[in-house]
Scaffold this motif. Structure first.
Motif, PDB file in Angstrom:
ATOM      1  N   ASP A 117     -11.823   8.939   6.557  1.00 14.33           N
ATOM      2  CA  ASP A 117     -10.947   8.167   7.449  1.00 14.33           C
ATOM      3  C   ASP A 117      -9.669   7.833   6.702  1.00 14.33           C
ATOM      4  OD1 ASP A 117     -12.831   8.110   9.523  1.00 14.33           O
ATOM      5  OD2 ASP A 117     -13.890   6.481   8.493  1.00 14.33           O
ATOM      6  N   PHE A 118      -8.568   8.325   7.237  1.00 14.47           N
ATOM      7  CA  PHE A 118      -7.299   8.185   6.522  1.00 14.47           C
ATOM      8  C   PHE A 118      -6.259   7.427   7.328  1.00 14.47           C
ATOM      9  CE2 PHE A 118      -9.053  12.411   5.068  1.00 14.47           C
ATOM     10  CZ  PHE A 118      -9.515  11.943   3.855  1.00 14.47           C
ATOM     11  N   GLU A 119      -5.433   6.684   6.584  1.00  8.26           N
ATOM     12  CA  GLU A 119      -4.343   5.921   7.206  1.00  8.26           C
ATOM     13  C   GLU A 119      -3.006   6.630   7.042  1.00  8.26           C
ATOM     14  OE1 GLU A 119      -4.449   2.668   8.475  1.00  8.26           O
ATOM     15  OE2 GLU A 119      -6.624   2.661   8.312  1.00  8.26           O
ATOM     16  N   ALA A 120      -2.795   7.197   5.858  1.00  8.34           N
ATOM     17  CA  ALA A 120      -1.473   7.741   5.539  1.00  8.34           C
ATOM     18  C   ALA A 120      -1.572   8.735   4.396  1.00  8.34           C
ATOM     19  CB  ALA A 120      -0.529   6.601   5.135  1.00  8.34           C
ATOM     20  N   ILE A 121      -0.601   9.641   4.347  1.00  9.26           N
ATOM     21  CA  ILE A 121      -0.484  10.540   3.192  1.00  9.26           C
ATOM     22  C   ILE A 121       0.983  10.564   2.762  1.00  9.26           C
ATOM     23  CG2 ILE A 121      -0.282  12.604   4.681  1.00  9.26           C
ATOM     24  CD1 ILE A 121      -1.738  14.148   2.353  1.00  9.26           C
ATOM     25  N   ALA A 122       1.188  10.493   1.458  1.00  8.05           N
ATOM     26  CA  ALA A 122       2.545  10.601   0.910  1.00  8.05           C
ATOM     27  C   ALA A 122       2.659  11.932   0.172  1.00  8.05           C
ATOM     28  CB  ALA A 122       2.825   9.449  -0.049  1.00  8.05           C
TER      29      ALA A 122
ATOM     30  N   ASN B  38       0.801  -1.225   0.000  1.00  3.45           N
ATOM     31  CA  ASN B  38       0.000   0.000   0.000  1.00  3.45           C
ATOM     32  C   ASN B  38       0.834   1.276   0.000  1.00  3.45           C
ATOM     33  OD1 ASN B  38      -2.586  -0.758  -0.183  1.00  3.45           O
ATOM     34  ND2 ASN B  38      -3.070  -0.617   2.001  1.00  3.45           N
ATOM     35  N   LEU B  39       1.893   1.280   0.823  1.00  4.57           N
ATOM     36  CA  LEU B  39       2.670   2.518   0.959  1.00  4.57           C
ATOM     37  C   LEU B  39       3.483   2.815  -0.295  1.00  4.57           C
ATOM     38  CD1 LEU B  39       3.819   2.674   4.683  1.00  4.57           C
ATOM     39  CD2 LEU B  39       1.762   3.557   3.586  1.00  4.57           C
ATOM     40  N   THR B  40       3.994   1.773  -0.928  1.00  8.55           N
ATOM     41  CA  THR B  40       4.724   1.980  -2.186  1.00  8.55           C
ATOM     42  C   THR B  40       3.783   2.535  -3.250  1.00  8.55           C
ATOM     43  OG1 THR B  40       6.092   0.084  -1.604  1.00  8.55           O
ATOM     44  CG2 THR B  40       6.254   0.873  -3.858  1.00  8.55           C
ATOM     45  N   GLU B  41       2.584   1.984  -3.288  1.00  8.10           N
ATOM     46  CA  GLU B  41       1.587   2.454  -4.254  1.00  8.10           C
ATOM     47  C   GLU B  41       1.209   3.912  -3.960  1.00  8.10           C
ATOM     48  OE1 GLU B  41      -2.833   1.170  -5.795  1.00  8.10           O
ATOM     49  OE2 GLU B  41      -1.745  -0.197  -4.475  1.00  8.10           O
ATOM     50  N   LEU B  42       1.129   4.223  -2.677  1.00  6.39           N
ATOM     51  CA  LEU B  42       0.773   5.585  -2.272  1.00  6.39           C
ATOM     52  C   LEU B  42       1.856   6.581  -2.706  1.00  6.39           C
ATOM     53  CD1 LEU B  42      -1.485   7.011  -0.615  1.00  6.39           C
ATOM     54  CD2 LEU B  42       0.035   6.857   1.363  1.00  6.39           C
ATOM     55  N   ILE B  43       3.103   6.219  -2.479  1.00  5.74           N
ATOM     56  CA  ILE B  43       4.215   7.098  -2.877  1.00  5.74           C
ATOM     57  C   ILE B  43       4.237   7.265  -4.394  1.00  5.74           C
ATOM     58  CG2 ILE B  43       6.737   7.279  -2.976  1.00  5.74           C
ATOM     59  CD1 ILE B  43       6.757   5.832  -0.202  1.00  5.74           C
TER      60      ILE B  43
ATOM     61  N   VAL C  45      -6.916  15.900   0.010  1.00  7.03           N
ATOM     62  CA  VAL C  45      -7.938  15.763   1.063  1.00  7.03           C
ATOM     63  C   VAL C  45      -9.303  16.188   0.518  1.00  7.03           C
ATOM     64  CG1 VAL C  45      -8.737  16.669   3.295  1.00  7.03           C
ATOM     65  CG2 VAL C  45      -6.343  15.992   3.007  1.00  7.03           C
ATOM     66  N   SER C  46      -9.334  17.274  -0.235  1.00  7.22           N
ATOM     67  CA  SER C  46     -10.609  17.763  -0.785  1.00  7.22           C
ATOM     68  C   SER C  46     -11.225  16.731  -1.722  1.00  7.22           C
ATOM     69  CB  SER C  46     -10.402  19.072  -1.550  1.00  7.22           C
ATOM     70  OG  SER C  46      -9.906  20.056  -0.686  1.00  7.22           O
ATOM     71  N   LYS C  47     -10.391  16.112  -2.535  1.00  4.96           N
ATOM     72  CA  LYS C  47     -10.912  15.093  -3.443  1.00  4.96           C
ATOM     73  C   LYS C  47     -11.487  13.911  -2.667  1.00  4.96           C
ATOM     74  CE  LYS C  47      -8.615  14.058  -7.222  1.00  4.96           C
ATOM     75  NZ  LYS C  47      -7.453  13.761  -8.103  1.00  4.96           N
ATOM     76  N   ALA C  48     -10.783  13.481  -1.630  1.00  2.00           N
ATOM     77  CA  ALA C  48     -11.256  12.334  -0.845  1.00  2.00           C
ATOM     78  C   ALA C  48     -12.549  12.671  -0.108  1.00  2.00           C
ATOM     79  CB  ALA C  48     -10.176  11.903   0.147  1.00  2.00           C
ATOM     80  N   VAL C  49     -12.548  13.800   0.586  1.00  2.00           N
ATOM     81  CA  VAL C  49     -13.719  14.151   1.404  1.00  2.00           C
ATOM     82  C   VAL C  49     -14.933  14.384   0.513  1.00  2.00           C
ATOM     83  CG1 VAL C  49     -14.672  15.852   3.013  1.00  2.00           C
ATOM     84  CG2 VAL C  49     -12.326  15.025   3.323  1.00  2.00           C
TER      85      VAL C  49
ATOM     86  N   THR D  59      -7.120   5.983   2.196  1.00  2.00           N
ATOM     87  CA  THR D  59      -8.274   5.880   3.091  1.00  2.00           C
ATOM     88  C   THR D  59      -8.209   4.558   3.865  1.00  2.00           C
ATOM     89  OG1 THR D  59      -9.695   4.765   1.494  1.00  2.00           O
ATOM     90  CG2 THR D  59      -9.672   7.173   1.422  1.00  2.00           C
ATOM     91  N   SER D  60      -8.981   4.490   4.942  1.00  2.00           N
ATOM     92  CA  SER D  60      -8.947   3.275   5.765  1.00  2.00           C
ATOM     93  C   SER D  60      -9.521   2.074   5.016  1.00  2.00           C
ATOM     94  CB  SER D  60      -9.685   3.503   7.083  1.00  2.00           C
ATOM     95  OG  SER D  60     -10.949   4.047   6.826  1.00  2.00           O
ATOM     96  N   ASP D  61     -10.285   2.322   3.935  1.00  2.00           N
ATOM     97  CA  ASP D  61     -10.755   1.175   3.144  1.00  2.00           C
ATOM     98  C   ASP D  61      -9.899   0.943   1.889  1.00  2.00           C
ATOM     99  OD1 ASP D  61     -11.646   3.310   1.673  1.00  2.00           O
ATOM    100  OD2 ASP D  61     -13.741   2.671   1.560  1.00  2.00           O
ATOM    101  N   GLY D  62      -8.691   1.502   1.907  1.00  2.00           N
ATOM    102  CA  GLY D  62      -7.700   1.143   0.892  1.00  2.00           C
ATOM    103  C   GLY D  62      -7.730   1.930  -0.400  1.00  2.00           C
TER     104      GLY D  62
END
Ligand code: THU
Length: 138
Positions: A70-75, A3-8, A60-64, A33-36
């Motif tokens: 609900d967020f797990e991480a931000i890169a 997940n984190l590699t994909e996020l970066i 954040v605006s796009k997600a909300v 997000t917490s649901d991946g």
């Protein structure tokens, strides 16, 4: 790919969309997000400077706005157009916006590449934060 590699990777890819003709400092950010799901944003500058938005708040605006809070991480992947990526920390306004939706345990990744990055928690970057709890106190 975890997940984190994909996020970066999403943050680095999104940096290509940065609109930064004034600072020439391009930033991409991707929030998990917490649901991946991943939502990515870039900095979008404006000739009046004030209306500019950072990559983190764009993400954040796009997600909300799509119903995810609900967020797990931000890169974050940022650096001058002419140079390479640096460990680009979120500005104070973005830290505050992240704290609206996340606790001190949110993972904040400052990425120079998919393998070269530093990891912090939001609590480390924004200690003694002001939040909704303060509004309930007299
Ligand atoms: N910027 C971001 O998008 N995120 C950060 O973490 C730091 C700064 C943007 C704002 C502006 O468009 C440019 O980078 C220079 O400050």
């Amino acid at each position: 790919m975890d997940n984190l590699t994909e996020l970066i990777k999403a943050a680095i890819d999104m940096r290509k969309r940065s609109y930064a003709p004034y600072s020439r400092f391009r930033v991409g950010a991707a929030i998990l997000t917490s649901d991946g799901q991943i939502f990515a944003g870039c900095n979008i500058e404006n000739s009046a400077f004030g209306p500019s938005i950072c990559a983190e708040r764009c993400a954040v605006s796009k997600a909300v706005s799509e119903g995810h809070k609900d967020f797990e991480a931000i890169a974050i992947a940022g650096g001058a157009s002419a140079g390479g990526l640096q460990y680009c920390p979120p500005c104070g306004v973005c830290r505050q916006v992240l704290s609206e939706f996340s606790g001190s345990d949110l993972t904040v990744i400052l990425a120079k590449s998919e393998t070269d990055y530093k990891t912090y928690t939001l609590g480390e970057l924004l200690p003694l934060s002001f939040g909704a709890d303060n509004l309930d106190k007299n």
